[in-house]
Design a protein around this motif. Structure first.
Motif, short mmCIF file in Angstrom:
data_model
loop_
_atom_site.label_atom_id
_atom_site.label_comp_id
_atom_site.label_asym_id
_atom_site.label_seq_id
_atom_site.Cartn_x
_atom_site.Cartn_y
_atom_site.Cartn_z
N ALA A 1 0.82 -1.21 0.00
CA ALA A 1 0.00 0.00 0.00
C ALA A 1 0.85 1.26 0.00
O ALA A 1 0.59 2.21 -0.75
CB ALA A 1 -0.94 -0.01 1.21
N ILE A 2 1.89 1.29 0.83
CA ILE A 2 2.73 2.48 0.95
C ILE A 2 3.60 2.67 -0.28
O ILE A 2 3.70 3.76 -0.85
CB ILE A 2 3.58 2.40 2.22
N ASP A 3 4.24 1.58 -0.74
CA ASP A 3 5.19 1.70 -1.83
C ASP A 3 4.49 2.03 -3.15
O ASP A 3 5.01 2.80 -3.96
CB ASP A 3 5.99 0.41 -1.97
N ARG A 4 3.32 1.46 -3.38
CA ARG A 4 2.60 1.79 -4.60
C ARG A 4 2.20 3.26 -4.64
O ARG A 4 2.26 3.91 -5.69
CB ARG A 4 1.35 0.91 -4.73
N ALA A 5 1.79 3.79 -3.49
CA ALA A 5 1.44 5.21 -3.44
C ALA A 5 2.64 6.08 -3.79
O ALA A 5 2.51 7.08 -4.53
CB ALA A 5 0.90 5.56 -2.05
N GLY B 1 2.88 13.11 8.64
CA GLY B 1 2.52 13.58 9.97
C GLY B 1 1.30 14.48 9.96
O GLY B 1 0.42 14.37 10.83
N LEU B 2 1.22 15.35 8.94
CA LEU B 2 0.06 16.24 8.84
C LEU B 2 -1.21 15.46 8.54
O LEU B 2 -2.26 15.71 9.15
CB LEU B 2 0.32 17.27 7.73
N ARG B 3 -1.11 14.49 7.64
CA ARG B 3 -2.31 13.69 7.33
C ARG B 3 -2.75 12.89 8.54
O ARG B 3 -3.96 12.76 8.81
CB ARG B 3 -2.02 12.76 6.15
N LEU B 4 -1.80 12.39 9.29
CA LEU B 4 -2.13 11.64 10.51
C LEU B 4 -2.81 12.55 11.53
O LEU B 4 -3.77 12.16 12.21
CB LEU B 4 -0.86 11.02 11.08
N GLN C 1 -6.87 3.88 6.83
CA GLN C 1 -5.74 4.74 6.46
C GLN C 1 -4.98 5.30 7.66
O GLN C 1 -3.74 5.38 7.62
CB GLN C 1 -6.24 5.89 5.58
N PRO C 2 -5.63 5.69 8.75
CA PRO C 2 -4.87 6.18 9.90
C PRO C 2 -3.86 5.16 10.44
O PRO C 2 -2.76 5.52 10.85
CB PRO C 2 -5.94 6.50 10.95
N LEU C 3 -4.22 3.87 10.43
CA LEU C 3 -3.29 2.84 10.91
C LEU C 3 -2.10 2.70 9.96
O LEU C 3 -0.96 2.52 10.40
CB LEU C 3 -4.01 1.51 11.07
N VAL C 4 -2.38 2.76 8.66
CA VAL C 4 -1.29 2.72 7.67
C VAL C 4 -0.37 3.92 7.87
O VAL C 4 0.86 3.78 7.86
CB VAL C 4 -1.86 2.69 6.24
N ASP C 5 -0.95 5.08 8.06
CA ASP C 5 -0.15 6.30 8.26
C ASP C 5 0.66 6.23 9.56
O ASP C 5 1.78 6.74 9.62
CB ASP C 5 -1.05 7.54 8.27
N MET C 6 0.11 5.61 10.60
CA MET C 6 0.86 5.46 11.84
C MET C 6 2.11 4.61 11.62
O MET C 6 3.20 4.95 12.10
CB MET C 6 -0.02 4.84 12.93
N PHE C 7 1.95 3.50 10.90
CA PHE C 7 3.11 2.65 10.59
C PHE C 7 4.11 3.44 9.74
O PHE C 7 5.33 3.41 10.02
CB PHE C 7 2.64 1.41 9.84
N HIS C 8 3.62 4.12 8.73
CA HIS C 8 4.48 4.89 7.82
C HIS C 8 5.25 5.97 8.58
O HIS C 8 6.46 6.15 8.42
CB HIS C 8 3.60 5.52 6.73
N PHE C 9 4.55 6.71 9.45
CA PHE C 9 5.18 7.79 10.20
C PHE C 9 6.22 7.24 11.17
O PHE C 9 7.31 7.81 11.31
CB PHE C 9 4.11 8.57 10.96
#
Length: 395
Positions: free
Chosen positions: A179-183, A286-289, A349-357
């Protein structure tokens, strides 16, 4: 209804997510498989280490190329590397000549770069083009031709593509990385020198361009073949083409811990070589989260802004649907179970963003990188030292 700062933040979140969706729509509008297929004498260079379990399948994909390679140079660190025996066992399976090159141990560069340098020393006047590839991809039958044709046409001096993560096993880590890498892959990139990236896992370069940019020298005293190649190519004034359709399948079966290590290493290299892009990623994720946090707080605690949460979730799901359409457009669609999980990750998406951040923050905390069985200490982009060699991987 009065406009509060929460409204402003929510609308800003809509704008950010809408732009993200628009970037995928733009890619879809311009995406088509390569049509031109030129012939050129091409040497392919493949650096490997460890057990390399996917090597047999990779040889099979090279056998099926519409443009057969002149030869494949498989470069390994040493004869003690399990990859050496594995590579030698593959020689009879190939429909083209295969040569195993022993590079020796790197001391002030990535072992991958040392392996590539050793193979580049064997390039000769018979080669019109050179292709560098990684061993964790499963290229399409038109892959080699798509890298080489623009070089033969005189359109470009260097051609590259993008990794396209594919879930090979239903694990959370594999789905998160996908999900992250494709984006990131589908993000538009300005053509400036500071943002240019050449993916070392799939790059073609004419022999004359390799000489003018000092291709072998670009791999010296660096940890990143990708970013160093981009810098040297830009400095030499080469015409670099990133082909939109060159999305190369890269199967992933990472569990959560392995996905964390992989993502941290990738971002740590980015932090070293493109620090401002790392800072931009920290700011944007961080802003999106934070936007999600504010919206979910108002929804779950105060019972308001349900429209904002629903709107953000719908945009995230729409993006995941469009990303799946990108894969389908170039004949590598995801199985329905994979698409369903990716849509669910859109809802989460918030959980994905938490991992990403968290990955981004961890990547900026140290300059020690473990890659394969080698531990590197990085004092600067071109100040690399091998600190330790771990046992070779048995799997």
């Amino acid at each position: 209804m009065s406009i509060s700062w929460v409204h402003v933040l929510a609308f800003f979140g809509f704008a950010v997510n809408a732009l993200s969706v628009a970037s995928v729509v733009l890619r879809l509008k311009t995406l088509q498989k390569p049509r031109s297929e030129r012939r050129a004498v091409t040497t392919v260079i493949l650096p490997i280490t460890g057990a390399s379990p996917g090597l047999e399948a990779l040889i099979g994909t090279l056998n099926d190329q519409t443009l057969p390679p002149r030869r494949l140079l498989i470069s390994v660190e040493s004869r003690e590397d399990p990859a050496c025996r594995r590579a030698e066992a593959m020689v009879p399976l190939a429909r083209f000549p295969v040569q195993v090159v022993v590079a020796g141990e790197a001391t002030h560069q990535a072992q991958k770069c040392r392996n590539q340098q050793a193979a580049l020393a064997l390039v000769d006047e018979k080669d019109a083009a050179i292709v560098l590839m990684d061993n964790d991809i499963v290229p399409q039958s038109w892959w080699l031709s798509a890298l080489v044709s623009p070089l033969v046409d005189g359109h470009s001096d260097l051609v590259t593509g993008h990794r396209w993560q594919q879930v090979a096993r239903h694990r959370l880590g594999a789905h998160l990385v996908t999900a992250i890498d494709r984006a990131l892959t589908l993000m538009p990139r300005p053509g400036s020198a500071s943002t240019s990236v050449v993916w070392g896992g799939s790059v073609g370069i004419s022999r004359s361009a390799a000489t003018s940019m000092d291709l072998a020298g670009s791999l010296d005293r660096t940890l990143s073949d990708d970013l160093s190649l981009a810098e040297y190519a830009t400095a030499a004034g080469l015409r670099t083409l990133t082909r939109g359709a060159l999305l190369i399948p890269s199967p992933t079966a990472l569990d959560l811990a392995s996905a964390w290590r992989f993502a941290v290493r990738q971002y740590r290299i980015g932090h070293i070589y493109r620090p401002w892009l790392w800072r931009l990623a920290v700011l944007s994720i961080g802003l999106r989260l934070a936007i999600w946090g504010v919206v979910l707080y108002h929804l779950l605690v105060l019972g308001t802004f349900a429209w904002a949460a629903a709107g953000l979730a719908m945009l995230a799901i729409l993006k995941q649907y469009l990303v799946g359409e990108v894969a389908r457009r170039i004949d590598m669609p995801d199985p329905l179970p994979v698409r369903l999980v990716q849509w669910l990750l859109g809802l989460a998406q918030p959980l994905v963003d938490m991992f990403h951040f968290a990955v981004l923050i961890a990547a900026g905390s140290t300059r020690r990188v473990t890659w394969g069985h080698v531990v590197y200490e990085i004092a600067g982009p071109y100040s690399i030292e091998v600190k330790e060699r771990l046992p070779f991987s048995a799997t």
